[in-house]
Write an enzyme that holds these catalytic residues in place. Structure first.
Site, PDB file in Angstrom:
ATOM      1  N   TYR A  62       0.800  -1.221   0.000  1.00  0.00           N
ATOM      2  CA  TYR A  62       0.000   0.000   0.000  1.00  0.00           C
ATOM      3  C   TYR A  62       0.836   1.275   0.000  1.00  0.00           C
ATOM      4  O   TYR A  62       1.920   1.328   0.594  1.00  0.00           O
ATOM      5  CB  TYR A  62      -0.896   0.029   1.245  1.00  0.00           C
ATOM      6  N   ASP A 104      -0.461   4.659   1.286  1.00  0.00           N
ATOM      7  CA  ASP A 104      -1.693   5.124   1.909  1.00  0.00           C
ATOM      8  C   ASP A 104      -2.042   6.569   1.603  1.00  0.00           C
ATOM      9  O   ASP A 104      -3.225   6.925   1.578  1.00  0.00           O
ATOM     10  CB  ASP A 104      -1.608   4.929   3.430  1.00  0.00           C
ATOM     11  N   GLU A 123      -2.755   6.613  -2.610  1.00  0.00           N
ATOM     12  CA  GLU A 123      -3.832   5.744  -3.078  1.00  0.00           C
ATOM     13  C   GLU A 123      -5.151   6.012  -2.369  1.00  0.00           C
ATOM     14  O   GLU A 123      -6.213   6.015  -3.003  1.00  0.00           O
ATOM     15  CB  GLU A 123      -3.433   4.275  -2.897  1.00  0.00           C
ATOM     16  N   TYR A 137      -5.511  -0.291   9.932  1.00  0.00           N
ATOM     17  CA  TYR A 137      -4.384   0.314  10.647  1.00  0.00           C
ATOM     18  C   TYR A 137      -4.687   1.745  11.060  1.00  0.00           C
ATOM     19  O   TYR A 137      -5.335   2.486  10.325  1.00  0.00           O
ATOM     20  CB  TYR A 137      -3.122   0.315   9.779  1.00  0.00           C
ATOM     21  N   HIS A 194       5.252  -7.438   7.870  1.00  0.00           N
ATOM     22  CA  HIS A 194       5.128  -6.297   6.963  1.00  0.00           C
ATOM     23  C   HIS A 194       5.998  -5.151   7.459  1.00  0.00           C
ATOM     24  O   HIS A 194       6.520  -5.182   8.573  1.00  0.00           O
ATOM     25  CB  HIS A 194       3.672  -5.842   6.845  1.00  0.00           C
TER      26      HIS A 194
END
Length: 730
Positions: A371, A373, A376, A461, A518
């Site tokens: 991602y 963040d 996007e 998150y 991650h």
């Protein structure tokens, strides 16, 4: 036949319920009582019944003695500063202009970003309060008929200027409408519905998320795509812990067409809901480990908010505004030199430029989870209202964001930023003299700081970003990670079932639940203007030197060697513990009375470096994390480290690409980029919700002041502070 009709009705009913449910979830904020009583056209909750018009034409200004007052009304907002965000009136003006423009009046279009187009930096630096504002313009990113446009809308003349977008790949940030509509698109597929039911999930319990695809080859070209993965909401609000593992739906974001359905998890059970719900209201019991703590300020807070966006506190002043992509933007950061009385420039602008979050599972349902963040999803678009007394302490001031929906209609994201003073018992400076000197000296000063905070909930998150200002001139930028892990379903319920040769790509957290490894990288844009715009970057390297024979009883010592970066290549920094350096931004034309160039230094805290192969497609897109520090010449068009259009980009418009020009940066207007990194190997303590983990870095004065700037602040004494009677003494 009746059974088939019944099933069709069930599918139709479930689709409608989910559409309503997720549309409500996507609305910018829940209505407070005050907002329902004081409704404006900015709020999507407004109806003709409760919408009212402002009767007060004056712009309310926060009183100096009441910085905690949170205004809910924005209809009377007017800009006071060149960098003030667009107002409701200006958003509505942009909407009207766009509607009538030739590119859009006969087509279906969406506005992906509408923000102030900031005036040229020179104009802002010259502007003084009382001067006329520079012309107000809006920067608009729009899509119509499958084409992306970058536009400037002049709010005064109504003129629309179309800019040539860079010949690079990628699509604009998704709109909230994109995200809230595409998640129910799979329900139009009978194959999808059948698969979900076969996996043991009722459609009424379905929750789905839009997951960015990254970019992995030409097969993904020519269409704006999103991947949908789903979960079971049955018996828990924490549906993230109940994935329908291996089920992935590729959807065309523009047409909502289902392109492909993959199900590689038919033998993986849906994890149970037991012990996954984190809400206080559903806990059977609670454990109060400490007594409540509140910091009292008998004389009120020390900060003021002037004209809605100008923050003044202690010896600091700066401009603050919410932003749909960056979250918050801090500008025109100035500090008063208490020895001379001069207000001196430190930084022109600072913001969160991009976040890169690659997951370390190469399997079919996970490889694309890389991602970005901000570019996007919009870091500010995902900012949720802050919770008083828990997200922010008493006496905090709350600031709303005003953003544009896809059709240009403005809405209010309430309480998305807070400003407050913090005291955690830290010490500003101290010294006690040893008794052997015969001097009875015990001097200490408390450290009180000012914090600007926002929190973004990017699906599972949560990111907490703090800009903390200290009276000694230090600025600390801190990022906290919390929220819920993105987990993977598994047939395993205990590690004794796992073959030692098998990679789980993470940690077994609970029965049938794996927390996948991650990383998080947060890249900050820091346009440093230390005592002026022309600065240099200096790598002050500590190197080992050896003494000559018989020179000293010592064999070795450390020497500071200053290397001034001439070009961008010289300022690409990978942090190494065994090659220590300080990293200074100095103004070579300004010196202290003893001849040192005035400056600020970047002080890294705990961080992580990216370990992916540089040719891995996600890392090409996230190449701005190849170094922890970059320095580039100021360029108004280069603010987003991952590029202007990030979704499905190839990595051909990033900070790494710009820096290949290797332009001169000595004694120039320069921008420093710093990446804060986290490696996250999940553990059971992260289940079902994660305790916050934080890291930070500092911007610290280095020879900026002639001496300790807080030398003359007074200590606390009893009469200055109220005496609170505890329920029981310790």
């Amino acid at each position: 036949m009746e059974g088939k009709n019944l099933l069709r009705y069930l599918f139709f009913f479930s689709a409608i319920v989910l559409l309503v449910y997720f549309t409500l979830l996507s609305l910018p904020y829940p209505p407070s009582k005050a907002e329902l009583l004081d409704c404006t056209t900015s709020s999507p909750w407004c109806t003709s019944k409760n919408r009212i018009q402002s009767k007060n034409p004056e712009n309310p200004i926060t009183k100096p003695n009441d910085p905690t007052r949170h205004r809910q009304r924005h209809t009377a907002d007017v800009p006071h500063h060149p960098l003030d965000p667009l107002t409701l009136t200006e958003f509505n003006r942009v909407k009207k202009i766009i509607q009538s423009h030739e590119l859009f009046k006969d087509s279906v279009y969406a506005l992906h970003s509408v923000v102030l187009e900031e005036p040229e930096k020179k104009a802002v630096l010259k502007w003084k309060k009382g001067d006329p504002l520079p012309a107000r313009r809006a920067a608009v990113i729009a899509r119509a008929s499958g084409v992306s446009y970058a536009l400037t809308v002049d709010l005064g003349t109504g003129e629309v200027t179309r800019h040539e977008t860079n010949p690079h790949s990628g699509y604009p940030t998704m709109t909230l409408e994109d995200m809230s509509s595409v998640i129910w698109a799979p329900l139009a597929s009978a194959d999808f519905n059948r698969t979900v039911i076969e996996r043991g999930v009722d459609l009424i319990d379905l929750a789905c998320l839009p997951i960015s695809t990254g970019w992995f080859g030409m097969a993904e070209e020519g269409r704006r795509l999103i991947k949908i993965q789903c979960y079971s909401m049955k018996d828990t609000a924490n549906f993230y812990m109940r994935p329908i593992e291996g089920l992935t739906v590729v959807v065309d974001l523009d047409t909502k067409e289902v392109v492909k359905i993959t199900d590689n998890g038919k033998n993986i059970p849906i994890p149970k809901a037991d012990n996954t719900d984190y809400r206080f209201s559903v806990q059977n019991s609670y454990q109060r480990l400490v007594n409540p703590i509140s910091i009292e300020q008998p004389n009120g807070p020390s900060f003021t908010i002037e004209d809605d966006h100008l923050v003044k506190w202690a010896n600091w002043e700066f401009h603050l505004k919410p932003d749909p992509r960056a979250g918050v933007i801090i500008s025109r950061v100035m500090v008063r030199d208490l020895s001379s009385g001069d207000v001196r420039s430190v930084m022109y602008q600072g913001l969160t430029s991009e976040l890169f979050v690659p997951y370390m599972d190469p399997s079919d349902a996970w490889y694309f989870k890389t991602y970005m963040d901000a570019g996007e999803y919009g870091f500010g678009l995902q900012a949720m209202p802050l919770d008083p007394l828990n997200d922010c302490p008493r006496n905090a001031y709350y600031m709303d964001g005003v953003f544009a929906a896809a059709d240009g209609t403005p809405y209010v994201r309430s309480s998305m930023v807070c400003v407050f003073e913090s005291y955690a018992g830290d010490i500003g400076w101290r010294h006690s003299e040893s008794p052997i000197t015969g001097m009875e000296i015990r001097e200490a000063r408390p450290k009180v700081t000012l914090v600007v905070r926002m929190a973004a909930s990017v699906a599972n998150y949560d990111y907490i970003v703090d800009w903390e200002f200290q009276p000694d001139g230090l600025i600390r930028i801190k990022v906290g990670l919390s929220g819920i892990l993105m987990v993977k379903g598994t047939p395993y319920v205990n590690m004794n079932q796992v073959n030692q040769q098998e990679s789980l790509y993470g940690t077994l957290l609970s029965e049938n639940v794996i927390g996948v490894i991650h990383d998080h990288y947060i890249t900050f844009y820091l346009d440093m203007d230390v005592d002026g715009t022309d600065n240099s970057f200096v790598n002050v390297h500590l190197q080992r030197e050896y003494t000559s024979p018989k020179e000293s009883s010592r064999m070795s010592y450390l020497k500071a060697v200053r290397n001034v970066a001439k070009t961008e290549k010289d300022a690409k920094i990978k942090l190494k513990l065994n090659e220590p350096s300080e990293f200074h931004v100095v103004n070579p034309s300004k010196t202290t009375r003893v001849g040192n160039p005035v400056g600020y230094k970047v002080v890294p805290g705990a961080t992580a470096a990216n370990l992916l192969d540089l040719n891995d497609p996600p890392q090409k897109r996230g190449a701005f994390t190849n170094n922890q520090i970059w320095v580039t010449p100021y360029n108004k068009s280069e603010q987003w480290a991952g590029g202007l259009f990030v979704s499905q980009s190839h990595g051909d418009d990033t900070l790494e690409v710009w820096s290949q020009r290797d332009e001169p940066i000595e004694n120039k207007d320069i921008v420093l980029w710093y990446t804060l990194g986290f490696h996250h190997i999940p553990c059971q303590e992260d289940f079902p919700i994660m305790p916050t983990v934080s890291s930070s870095f500092d911007l610290k004065p280095v020879n900026f002041f002639e001496s300790n700037p807080i030398l003359r602040i007074p200590p606390n004494v009893d009469k200055d502070l109220p005496i609170c009677k505890a329920a029981a003494s310790a």
